[in-house]
Design a protein around this motif. Structure first.
Motif, mmCIF file in Angstrom:
data_model
loop_
_atom_site.group_PDB
_atom_site.id
_atom_site.type_symbol
_atom_site.label_atom_id
_atom_site.label_comp_id
_atom_site.label_asym_id
_atom_site.label_seq_id
_atom_site.Cartn_x
_atom_site.Cartn_y
_atom_site.Cartn_z
ATOM 1 N N TYR A 47 0.835 -1.195 0.000
ATOM 2 C CA TYR A 47 0.000 0.000 0.000
ATOM 3 C C TYR A 47 0.872 1.249 0.000
ATOM 4 O O TYR A 47 2.048 1.208 0.364
ATOM 5 C CB TYR A 47 -0.953 0.007 1.207
ATOM 6 N N PRO A 77 -4.280 -0.998 5.372
ATOM 7 C CA PRO A 77 -5.577 -1.660 5.519
ATOM 8 C C PRO A 77 -5.539 -2.845 6.477
ATOM 9 O O PRO A 77 -6.569 -3.230 7.025
ATOM 10 C CB PRO A 77 -5.913 -2.136 4.105
ATOM 11 N N GLN A 78 -4.360 -3.448 6.650
ATOM 12 C CA GLN A 78 -4.178 -4.606 7.524
ATOM 13 C C GLN A 78 -2.822 -4.468 8.209
ATOM 14 O O GLN A 78 -1.898 -3.879 7.638
ATOM 15 C CB GLN A 78 -4.159 -5.909 6.700
ATOM 16 N N PRO A 79 -2.663 -5.044 9.389
ATOM 17 C CA PRO A 79 -1.352 -4.978 10.058
ATOM 18 C C PRO A 79 -0.238 -5.655 9.256
ATOM 19 O O PRO A 79 0.919 -5.284 9.379
ATOM 20 C CB PRO A 79 -1.577 -5.715 11.377
ATOM 21 N N TRP A 80 -0.575 -6.612 8.399
ATOM 22 C CA TRP A 80 0.429 -7.332 7.630
ATOM 23 C C TRP A 80 0.741 -6.677 6.291
ATOM 24 O O TRP A 80 1.599 -7.151 5.542
ATOM 25 C CB TRP A 80 0.036 -8.793 7.443
ATOM 26 N N ALA A 81 0.088 -5.559 5.973
ATOM 27 C CA ALA A 81 0.367 -4.844 4.724
ATOM 28 C C ALA A 81 1.728 -4.157 4.808
ATOM 29 O O ALA A 81 2.124 -3.670 5.863
ATOM 30 C CB ALA A 81 -0.727 -3.819 4.448
ATOM 31 N N ALA A 98 -9.605 -5.113 0.962
ATOM 32 C CA ALA A 98 -8.311 -5.114 1.659
ATOM 33 C C ALA A 98 -8.487 -5.182 3.175
ATOM 34 O O ALA A 98 -7.683 -5.792 3.873
ATOM 35 C CB ALA A 98 -7.504 -3.880 1.271
ATOM 36 N N ARG A 99 -9.537 -4.596 3.684
ATOM 37 C CA ARG A 99 -9.792 -4.609 5.133
ATOM 38 C C ARG A 99 -10.371 -5.932 5.608
ATOM 39 O O ARG A 99 -10.358 -6.211 6.805
ATOM 40 C CB ARG A 99 -10.725 -3.457 5.501
ATOM 41 N N HIS A 100 -10.909 -6.737 4.674
ATOM 42 C CA HIS A 100 -11.563 -7.987 5.066
ATOM 43 C C HIS A 100 -10.834 -9.254 4.643
ATOM 44 O O HIS A 100 -11.133 -10.329 5.156
ATOM 45 C CB HIS A 100 -13.000 -8.009 4.519
ATOM 46 N N THR A 116 -7.903 -12.076 4.314
ATOM 47 C CA THR A 116 -6.872 -12.597 5.212
ATOM 48 C C THR A 116 -5.676 -13.066 4.396
ATOM 49 O O THR A 116 -5.816 -13.496 3.251
ATOM 50 C CB THR A 116 -7.413 -13.774 6.049
ATOM 51 N N LEU A 117 -4.521 -12.970 4.998
ATOM 52 C CA LEU A 117 -3.310 -13.479 4.373
ATOM 53 C C LEU A 117 -3.489 -14.981 4.165
ATOM 54 O O LEU A 117 -3.912 -15.692 5.075
ATOM 55 C CB LEU A 117 -2.108 -13.190 5.273
#
Length: 166
Positions: A54, A62-66, A153-155, A157-158
């Motif tokens: 991002y 959008p996610q902690p793993w981004a 992106a917010r929903h 999962t990796l």
């Protein structure tokens, strides 16, 4: 085939996830089982979401793993190069895509495991990203309206499955 609620199921009509339908654009070459570099096709099959990139100067993660896209971030599309179909940094002399674009198409990029091994001519950079406009095809990626991409992106999962059906 049994689907999980968190699976992303893509057909020519759009993407389904968590009970929602998200309109999207696919590759100008359609959905194909015999994907090749430069054919503009979206590859059929079961793929995994292996990462998210991002633009931190344009939106929050959008996610902690981004992972943030930094100046000099590129993606190799040089078939036959050892770094083919992977994230590389400038300077990189072989053919590549710039990830930090002037336009908003790559403000959020969901990376798939398509051709993760970098097999020559199998295709590269199959991402989920923002579309240019409704109905405008991609070079093989799956593209969404910005609000839908942000929601996705917010929903997502990796490791989520992206199931592409022809």
């Amino acid at each position: 085939m049994i689907y999980s609620l968190a699976d992303l199921v893509l057909t020519r009509r759009g993407l389904r996830i968590l009970g929602r339908h998200l309109p999207c654009s696919i590759g100008k070459g359609g959905i194909r089982a015999d994907k090749r570099e430069g054919d503009g096709a979206t590859p059929v099959g079961e793929h995994r979401i292996t990462g998210m990139l991002y633009r931190p100067d344009r939106l929050a993660a959008p996610q902690p793993w981004a992972e943030p896209i930094r100046p000099g971030d590129l993606w190799s599309d040089a078939s036959g190069d050892p770094a083919y179909n992977s994230h590389v940094r400038a300077p990189y002399p072989a053919s590549h895509e710039v990830l930090r674009r002037a336009d908003p198409l790559y403000d959020i990029v969901l990376v798939t495991d398509w051709n993760e091994a970098g097999e020559a001519d199998r295709g590269s950079a199959i991402f989920l990203h923002q579309r240019r406009r409704p109905g405008f095809p991609t070079e093989g990626c799956v593209a969404f309206a910005r609000p839908d991409l942000i929601w996705l992106a917010r929903h997502v999962t990796l490791g989520a499955r992206l199931i592409v059906r022809g």
